[in-house]
Every structure is written in C-alpha cells, then in structure tokens.
Design an enzyme around this catalytic site. Sequence first.
Site, PDB file in Angstrom:
ATOM      1  N   GLY A  15       0.781  -1.242   0.000  1.00 38.02           N
ATOM      2  CA  GLY A  15       0.000   0.000   0.000  1.00 38.02           C
ATOM      3  C   GLY A  15       0.807   1.283   0.000  1.00 38.02           C
ATOM      4  O   GLY A  15       0.336   2.312   0.486  1.00 38.02           O
ATOM      5  N   SER A  16       2.008   1.243  -0.601  1.00 35.29           N
ATOM      6  CA  SER A  16       2.799   2.497  -0.580  1.00 35.29           C
ATOM      7  C   SER A  16       2.201   3.555  -1.513  1.00 35.29           C
ATOM      8  O   SER A  16       2.259   4.753  -1.209  1.00 35.29           O
ATOM      9  CB  SER A  16       4.265   2.232  -0.920  1.00 35.29           C
ATOM     10  OG  SER A  16       4.430   1.924  -2.280  1.00 35.29           O
ATOM     11  N   HIS A 114       0.877   1.167 -13.246  1.00 37.93           N
ATOM     12  CA  HIS A 114       1.664   0.013 -13.693  1.00 37.93           C
ATOM     13  C   HIS A 114       3.159   0.401 -13.700  1.00 37.93           C
ATOM     14  O   HIS A 114       3.515   1.462 -14.224  1.00 37.93           O
ATOM     15  CB  HIS A 114       1.223  -0.397 -15.108  1.00 37.93           C
ATOM     16  CG  HIS A 114       1.951  -1.608 -15.585  1.00 37.93           C
ATOM     17  ND1 HIS A 114       1.644  -2.881 -15.131  1.00 37.93           N
ATOM     18  CD2 HIS A 114       2.988  -1.747 -16.439  1.00 37.93           C
ATOM     19  CE1 HIS A 114       2.471  -3.745 -15.707  1.00 37.93           C
ATOM     20  NE2 HIS A 114       3.289  -3.096 -16.505  1.00 37.93           N
ATOM     21  N   ASP A 148      -9.133  -4.845 -21.550  1.00 39.11           N
ATOM     22  CA  ASP A 148      -7.833  -5.418 -21.888  1.00 39.11           C
ATOM     23  C   ASP A 148      -6.833  -5.009 -20.813  1.00 39.11           C
ATOM     24  O   ASP A 148      -6.669  -3.823 -20.515  1.00 39.11           O
ATOM     25  CB  ASP A 148      -7.363  -4.902 -23.255  1.00 39.11           C
ATOM     26  CG  ASP A 148      -8.331  -5.300 -24.352  1.00 39.11           C
ATOM     27  OD1 ASP A 148      -8.801  -6.451 -24.326  1.00 39.11           O
ATOM     28  OD2 ASP A 148      -8.627  -4.451 -25.217  1.00 39.11           O
ATOM     29  N   VAL A 149      -6.161  -5.992 -20.269  1.00 47.33           N
ATOM     30  CA  VAL A 149      -5.296  -5.748 -19.110  1.00 47.33           C
ATOM     31  C   VAL A 149      -4.133  -4.817 -19.452  1.00 47.33           C
ATOM     32  O   VAL A 149      -3.443  -5.011 -20.456  1.00 47.33           O
ATOM     33  CB  VAL A 149      -4.748  -7.102 -18.584  1.00 47.33           C
ATOM     34  CG1 VAL A 149      -3.778  -6.884 -17.427  1.00 47.33           C
ATOM     35  CG2 VAL A 149      -5.905  -7.975 -18.143  1.00 47.33           C
ATOM     36  N   ASP A 150      -3.929  -3.803 -18.627  1.00 45.62           N
ATOM     37  CA  ASP A 150      -2.838  -2.833 -18.764  1.00 45.62           C
ATOM     38  C   ASP A 150      -2.826  -2.157 -20.143  1.00 45.62           C
ATOM     39  O   ASP A 150      -1.754  -1.825 -20.672  1.00 45.62           O
ATOM     40  CB  ASP A 150      -1.464  -3.500 -18.509  1.00 45.62           C
ATOM     41  CG  ASP A 150      -1.321  -3.978 -17.065  1.00 45.62           C
ATOM     42  OD1 ASP A 150      -1.939  -3.385 -16.186  1.00 45.62           O
ATOM     43  OD2 ASP A 150      -0.570  -4.941 -16.845  1.00 45.62           O
ATOM     44  N   GLU A 179       6.190   6.487  -9.140  1.00 46.71           N
ATOM     45  CA  GLU A 179       4.777   6.079  -8.992  1.00 46.71           C
ATOM     46  C   GLU A 179       4.101   6.945  -7.946  1.00 46.71           C
ATOM     47  O   GLU A 179       2.974   7.423  -8.138  1.00 46.71           O
ATOM     48  CB  GLU A 179       4.683   4.613  -8.555  1.00 46.71           C
ATOM     49  CG  GLU A 179       5.167   3.614  -9.586  1.00 46.71           C
ATOM     50  CD  GLU A 179       4.923   2.179  -9.125  1.00 46.71           C
ATOM     51  OE1 GLU A 179       3.863   1.894  -8.543  1.00 46.71           O
ATOM     52  OE2 GLU A 179       5.808   1.331  -9.335  1.00 46.71           O
TER      53      GLU A 179
HETATM   54  C1  GRF Z   1       3.382  -1.007  -7.553  1.00 44.95           C
HETATM   55  O1  GRF Z   1       4.638  -1.211  -8.125  1.00 44.95           O
HETATM   56  C2  GRF Z   1       2.331  -0.816  -8.610  1.00 44.95           C
HETATM   57  O2  GRF Z   1       2.802  -0.173  -9.739  1.00 44.95           O
HETATM   58  C3  GRF Z   1       1.955  -2.231  -8.950  1.00 44.95           C
HETATM   59  O3  GRF Z   1       1.992  -2.910  -7.721  1.00 44.95           O
HETATM   60  C4  GRF Z   1       2.873  -2.252  -6.827  1.00 44.95           C
HETATM   61  C5  GRF Z   1       2.095  -1.917  -5.603  1.00 44.95           C
HETATM   62  O4  GRF Z   1       2.891  -1.354  -4.608  1.00 44.95           O
HETATM   63  N1  GRF Z   1       0.687  -2.268  -9.628  1.00 44.95           N
HETATM   64  P1  GRF Z   1       2.231  -0.678  -3.337  1.00 44.95           P
HETATM   65  O5  GRF Z   1       1.285  -1.718  -2.727  1.00 44.95           O
HETATM   66  O6  GRF Z   1       1.495   0.534  -3.788  1.00 44.95           O
HETATM   67  O7  GRF Z   1       3.362  -0.379  -2.413  1.00 44.95           O
END
Ligand code: GRF
Length: 211
Positions: A15-16, A114, A148-150, A179
């Site tokens: 959950g970061s 992603h 469609d995935v991603d 991210e």
């Molecule tokens: C991240 O790298 C995200 O891009 C992918 O899963 C990971 C989740 O990380 N879909 P977090 O749980 O948000 O730390």
Amino acid sequence: MSSITKLGILVSGRGSNMEAILKNIEDGKLDAKVVIVLSDNSDAPALKKAKKYGVDARYIHPGEKKTVLIGTAEQEYIKTLKEKEVDYVLLAGFMRVIKKAFIQAFPMKILNIHPALLPSFPGLKAQSQALNYGVKFSGCTVHFVTEDVDAGPIIIQSCVPVYDDDTEEILSFRILKEEHRIYTEAIKLITEHPFRIEGRRVIFGERRQNG
Ligand code: GRF
C-alpha cells in the site's frame, strides 16, 4: 454545487501508492478524500496503514478464483464502492484483473498504476521484464482501466533510467518513487482539468480551432 472528489482505493499488499495519495491529501497537495479502502487480502499492510489515516478500510472476501473477482464477490466490491459514492476507483497494487461488470459499473472511472512504460511490459513482474529485455529507460504509467489488461488510455507516464548494475530491487525502488508522484498527478489532471478521450488518447485542454 461543487463537492470534493471521493476516491475508493483497492489494494492487496503493502500500500505504498495508497499511502502516498493519503499523505498528499493530508499535505494539501490533492483536493480529494479517500472514502474507502478495500482489500482482497485480510493481512494486507495497506489496511492498517489506511486505518492510521482514519480511513474506512475493509477486507472483502474475493471469492474462490485466484486472479479475478466474479459473481457475488465482485458485486460486493461494486456495492460497497457505490454506497460510498466514489467518483473514482484507484487500483493500487490490487492483484486481480477487473472484469466487464465492474468496469461497466464505473466506466472510465477506474485508474491503475503500472510499473513500466506501457505498452511495454504489461502484466506481472514488469520491472524484471524491463531489466531482462535490456531497455535503457523504464518508468511507470497511470491509465484508465478497460477490459484489456494494462491497455487502457494513458493519463500520465514518467521515465527513469536503467543502469547496468541495476538489480530488480533497485530499479523497482527508482520506479516506485515516480509512482508515488504521478498517481497524485494523474488524479489532479483528471479532476482539475477538462479532458476528452479520442481513441486511445487522453487529451487535456480545450479543443483547438482550425488545428
Ligand atoms: C506497484 O509497483 C504498482 O505499480 C503495482 O503494484 C505495486 C504496488 O505497490 N501495480 P504498493 O502496494 O502501492 O506499495
């Protein structure tokens, strides 16, 4: 009457990304409220983290299938998000494919992050796919979720270098920092700016007259 954007976040693990969004809201960098966090994993650290922020965070049994939500489980997720009147559903490390019924319940209102520059390296282990392929740059993508995935229309991307001595862990960390920045940026973009979707393109700003 303008009301604050209500977000629902789906998580399976650490959950970061969710936490970065909660922190940015707390710091006044994003005008939104996380009204519900749902997890398919009762032990997800993300659930504890969300509760620390005072967010309603719940485990909902995902059903018997390993990689998807179907039937009553899927309906339970949809019902909870609807009850909470979410404007957007954010997938943040949610390890299940979202199917048609869910997408139709929230059309163009579900976002995913992603850890690669889509359309390169969709699916699992995107960072090691990038490393093994030998690309010199990778990054991350926030996109609308479609069947469609991603592969849904892209809202924002960020690029990072890949160095010769990178490991999967080091590259993942470099990407993760981006991210945490761009998920909030994506939400700001779609909630604070007019946009339209033309084919696969998410276009911000007013339509230009005469090109
Ligand atoms: C991240 O790298 C995200 O891009 C992918 O899963 C990971 C989740 O990380 N879909 P977090 O749980 O948000 O730390």
